[in-house]
Design a protein around this motif. Structure first.
Motif, PDB file in Angstrom:
ATOM      1  N   ALA A  35      12.244 -19.123   5.535  1.00 49.16           N
ATOM      2  CA  ALA A  35      11.324 -18.025   5.272  1.00 49.16           C
ATOM      3  C   ALA A  35      10.624 -18.145   3.921  1.00 49.16           C
ATOM      4  O   ALA A  35       9.593 -17.510   3.696  1.00 49.16           O
ATOM      5  N   ALA A  36      11.156 -18.947   3.008  1.00 54.39           N
ATOM      6  CA  ALA A  36      10.572 -19.085   1.665  1.00 54.39           C
ATOM      7  C   ALA A  36       9.556 -20.213   1.576  1.00 54.39           C
ATOM      8  O   ALA A  36       8.979 -20.434   0.509  1.00 54.39           O
ATOM      9  N   THR A  37       9.330 -20.917   2.683  1.00 55.14           N
ATOM     10  CA  THR A  37       8.458 -22.095   2.636  1.00 55.14           C
ATOM     11  C   THR A  37       7.255 -21.955   3.551  1.00 55.14           C
ATOM     12  O   THR A  37       7.326 -21.331   4.611  1.00 55.14           O
ATOM     13  N   LEU A  38       6.161 -22.558   3.147  1.00 55.92           N
ATOM     14  CA  LEU A  38       5.026 -22.758   4.038  1.00 55.92           C
ATOM     15  C   LEU A  38       5.366 -23.843   5.050  1.00 55.92           C
ATOM     16  O   LEU A  38       6.182 -24.720   4.783  1.00 55.92           O
ATOM     17  N   GLU A  39       4.684 -23.800   6.184  1.00 54.85           N
ATOM     18  CA  GLU A  39       4.736 -24.951   7.089  1.00 54.85           C
ATOM     19  C   GLU A  39       3.850 -26.047   6.506  1.00 54.85           C
ATOM     20  O   GLU A  39       2.687 -25.785   6.189  1.00 54.85           O
ATOM     21  N   LEU A  95       7.296 -38.845 -10.874  1.00 53.75           N
ATOM     22  CA  LEU A  95       6.348 -37.844 -10.414  1.00 53.75           C
ATOM     23  C   LEU A  95       6.928 -36.446 -10.549  1.00 53.75           C
ATOM     24  O   LEU A  95       8.141 -36.265 -10.638  1.00 53.75           O
ATOM     25  N   CYS A  96       6.044 -35.463 -10.513  1.00 55.60           N
ATOM     26  CA  CYS A  96       6.458 -34.058 -10.534  1.00 55.60           C
ATOM     27  C   CYS A  96       5.643 -33.306  -9.489  1.00 55.60           C
ATOM     28  O   CYS A  96       4.402 -33.369  -9.490  1.00 55.60           O
ATOM     29  N   ASP A  97       6.333 -32.615  -8.590  1.00 62.86           N
ATOM     30  CA  ASP A  97       5.691 -31.814  -7.552  1.00 62.86           C
ATOM     31  C   ASP A  97       5.886 -30.342  -7.905  1.00 62.86           C
ATOM     32  O   ASP A  97       7.010 -29.850  -7.929  1.00 62.86           O
ATOM     33  N   ILE A  98       4.793 -29.642  -8.160  1.00 60.92           N
ATOM     34  CA  ILE A  98       4.846 -28.241  -8.565  1.00 60.92           C
ATOM     35  C   ILE A  98       4.665 -27.339  -7.343  1.00 60.92           C
ATOM     36  O   ILE A  98       3.656 -27.413  -6.653  1.00 60.92           O
ATOM     37  N   GLY A  99       5.646 -26.475  -7.093  1.00 54.55           N
ATOM     38  CA  GLY A  99       5.613 -25.619  -5.909  1.00 54.55           C
ATOM     39  C   GLY A  99       5.985 -26.412  -4.677  1.00 54.55           C
ATOM     40  O   GLY A  99       5.261 -26.438  -3.690  1.00 54.55           O
ATOM     41  N   THR A 100       7.143 -27.037  -4.705  1.00 54.13           N
ATOM     42  CA  THR A 100       7.494 -28.046  -3.689  1.00 54.13           C
ATOM     43  C   THR A 100       7.721 -27.474  -2.305  1.00 54.13           C
ATOM     44  O   THR A 100       7.526 -28.165  -1.307  1.00 54.13           O
ATOM     45  N   GLY A 101       8.158 -26.216  -2.190  1.00 56.12           N
ATOM     46  CA  GLY A 101       8.368 -25.632  -0.862  1.00 56.12           C
ATOM     47  C   GLY A 101       9.392 -26.398  -0.047  1.00 56.12           C
ATOM     48  O   GLY A 101      10.530 -26.591  -0.472  1.00 56.12           O
ATOM     49  N   THR A 102       8.993 -26.876   1.118  1.00 55.46           N
ATOM     50  CA  THR A 102       9.882 -27.676   1.965  1.00 55.46           C
ATOM     51  C   THR A 102      10.226 -29.022   1.350  1.00 55.46           C
ATOM     52  O   THR A 102      11.123 -29.718   1.829  1.00 55.46           O
ATOM     53  N   ASP A 113      10.133 -25.304  -7.921  1.00 55.05           N
ATOM     54  CA  ASP A 113       9.731 -24.141  -7.124  1.00 55.05           C
ATOM     55  C   ASP A 113      10.382 -22.901  -7.714  1.00 55.05           C
ATOM     56  O   ASP A 113      11.509 -22.951  -8.226  1.00 55.05           O
ATOM     57  N   LEU A 114       9.668 -21.778  -7.629  1.00 54.15           N
ATOM     58  CA  LEU A 114      10.189 -20.521  -8.153  1.00 54.15           C
ATOM     59  C   LEU A 114      11.242 -19.915  -7.225  1.00 54.15           C
ATOM     60  O   LEU A 114      12.121 -19.178  -7.669  1.00 54.15           O
ATOM     61  N   ALA A 115      11.155 -20.234  -5.922  1.00 49.61           N
ATOM     62  CA  ALA A 115      12.047 -19.624  -4.924  1.00 49.61           C
ATOM     63  C   ALA A 115      13.288 -20.493  -4.708  1.00 49.61           C
ATOM     64  O   ALA A 115      13.170 -21.627  -4.244  1.00 49.61           O
ATOM     65  N   PRO A 116      14.476 -19.992  -5.016  1.00 45.66           N
ATOM     66  CA  PRO A 116      15.703 -20.774  -4.794  1.00 45.66           C
ATOM     67  C   PRO A 116      15.875 -21.213  -3.342  1.00 45.66           C
ATOM     68  O   PRO A 116      16.335 -22.333  -3.082  1.00 45.66           O
ATOM     69  N   ASP A 117      15.492 -20.352  -2.395  1.00 42.03           N
ATOM     70  CA  ASP A 117      15.639 -20.717  -0.990  1.00 42.03           C
ATOM     71  C   ASP A 117      14.712 -21.877  -0.610  1.00 42.03           C
ATOM     72  O   ASP A 117      15.049 -22.697   0.251  1.00 42.03           O
ATOM     73  N   ALA A 118      13.550 -21.929  -1.238  1.00 39.50           N
ATOM     74  CA  ALA A 118      12.651 -23.058  -0.995  1.00 39.50           C
ATOM     75  C   ALA A 118      13.271 -24.349  -1.512  1.00 39.50           C
ATOM     76  O   ALA A 118      13.226 -25.388  -0.840  1.00 39.50           O
ATOM     77  N   LEU A 119      13.863 -24.303  -2.695  1.00 40.13           N
ATOM     78  CA  LEU A 119      14.509 -25.494  -3.242  1.00 40.13           C
ATOM     79  C   LEU A 119      15.673 -25.948  -2.376  1.00 40.13           C
ATOM     80  O   LEU A 119      15.891 -27.149  -2.186  1.00 40.13           O
ATOM     81  N   ARG A 120      16.421 -24.987  -1.826  1.00 42.62           N
ATOM     82  CA  ARG A 120      17.519 -25.371  -0.925  1.00 42.62           C
ATOM     83  C   ARG A 120      16.977 -26.090   0.303  1.00 42.62           C
ATOM     84  O   ARG A 120      17.575 -27.065   0.779  1.00 42.62           O
TER      85      ARG A 120
END
Length: 288
Positions: free
Chosen positions: A88-92, A116-123, A143-150
């Motif tokens: 739920a914390a990630t874009l498709e 490299l650095c990916d900002i706002g990595t999502g999935t 990523d700001l969202a812990p669930d996205a990082l997981r």
């Protein structure tokens, strides 16, 4: 019920409902419910499916007809030939973002070892794909969202790149700024990002699949859609090594604004890359 009949039943419901890709959606959902490859829908069309699988396929169909995207129903989405888990914390991850991957890979020696650095990595679709395609590379994924990082870590594990991925929970590049002031900091070779770039005022005009199922945090780019870029470009000027590069996915009408921002922060060799639909999709630049 025969497999072929089940597929055609779902497909016809999707066609009648006016879905954009009814045949593809039906193939993906029915084959997933039957736990079969898509090709089996044709090759095994006269074989019978069990009752539980038929029920699951119809459940998938009802969710799709209610506006849930196929990726959300299945909990995964294909990107650059790989499967990526969603939550739920990630874009498709979407096909247009593959333009960014192609642009970076075209400018990297496959035998090199970029950091490299990916900002706002999502999935983690961008980060994991680049790590997989550049086997000597290393990546910081923010990523700001812990669930996205997981979710990104699960995808990194699935594609065997976990040992080269460093997850960082932070608001854009805030956690990395202290490193840029360190005399021993060599700098990143690449900063990449697909940041939120939708203007706040038009979020409500997006399709219901997006509005109801994608996280607003990953969509809302502020009043002019450029809020995230201002932060990322300014920080990238300090985080990149000399001649390091930045690659950003952009909205179709944002190229001119991004060029101005990049020039203001000392970037040159600016390129605008179009996607397969002919829209401006990626801006590339080099730190001078």
């Amino acid at each position: 019920m025969e497999i072929g009949r089940l597929y055609r039943s779902v497909r016809n419901r999707f066609r009648e409902a006016g879905l954009e890709t009814p045949d593809l959606d039906a193939r993906l959902l029915v084959s997933a419910a039957l736990d079969l490859p898509v090709s089996a829908l044709l090759l095994q069309e006269h074989e019978r499916s069990d009752e539980a699988s038929v029920e699951l396929a119809n459940s998938h169909a009802e969710k799709r007809l209610a506006g849930m995207p196929v990726g959300r129903i299945l909990g995964e989405r294909e990107f650059y030939g790989r499967r990526f888990l969603l939550n739920a914390a990630t874009l498709e991850p979407r096909p247009d973002t593959e333009t960014l991957i192609d642009a970076v890979l075209a400018r990297c020696d496959p035998k090199s070892a970029p950091v490299l650095c990916d900002i706002g990595t999502g999935t983690g679709a961008i980060a994991v794909t680049l790590l997989a395609e550049l086997p000597l590379s290393r990546m910081v994924a923010v990523d700001l969202a812990p669930d996205a990082l997981r979710c990104a870590l699960l995808n990194a594990e699935q594609h065997h790149v976990t040992n080269r991925l460093l997850p960082v929970c932070a608001d854009y590049t805030s956690a990395l700024r202290p490193a840029a002031g360190n005399a021993e900091w060599a700098g990143f070779d690449w900063v990449v990002s697909n940041p939120p770039y939708i203007r706040t005022a038009v979020l409500q005009d997006l399709s219901r699949e997006v509005v109801q199922h994608d996280p607003e945090l990953a969509l809302d780019g502020g009043e002019d859609g450029l809020e995230a870029y201002r932060i990322i470009v300014a920080d990238a000027a300090h985080l990149l090594r000399k001649e390091g590069r930045i690659a950003l996915e952009i909205g179709f009408d944002q190229a001119a604004d991004l060029k101005n921002q990049l020039r203001h922060h000392g970037f040159g060799a600016i390129e605008i890359i179009r996607d397969l639909s002919g829209n401006d999709r990626v801006v590339l630049a080099q730190k001078l």
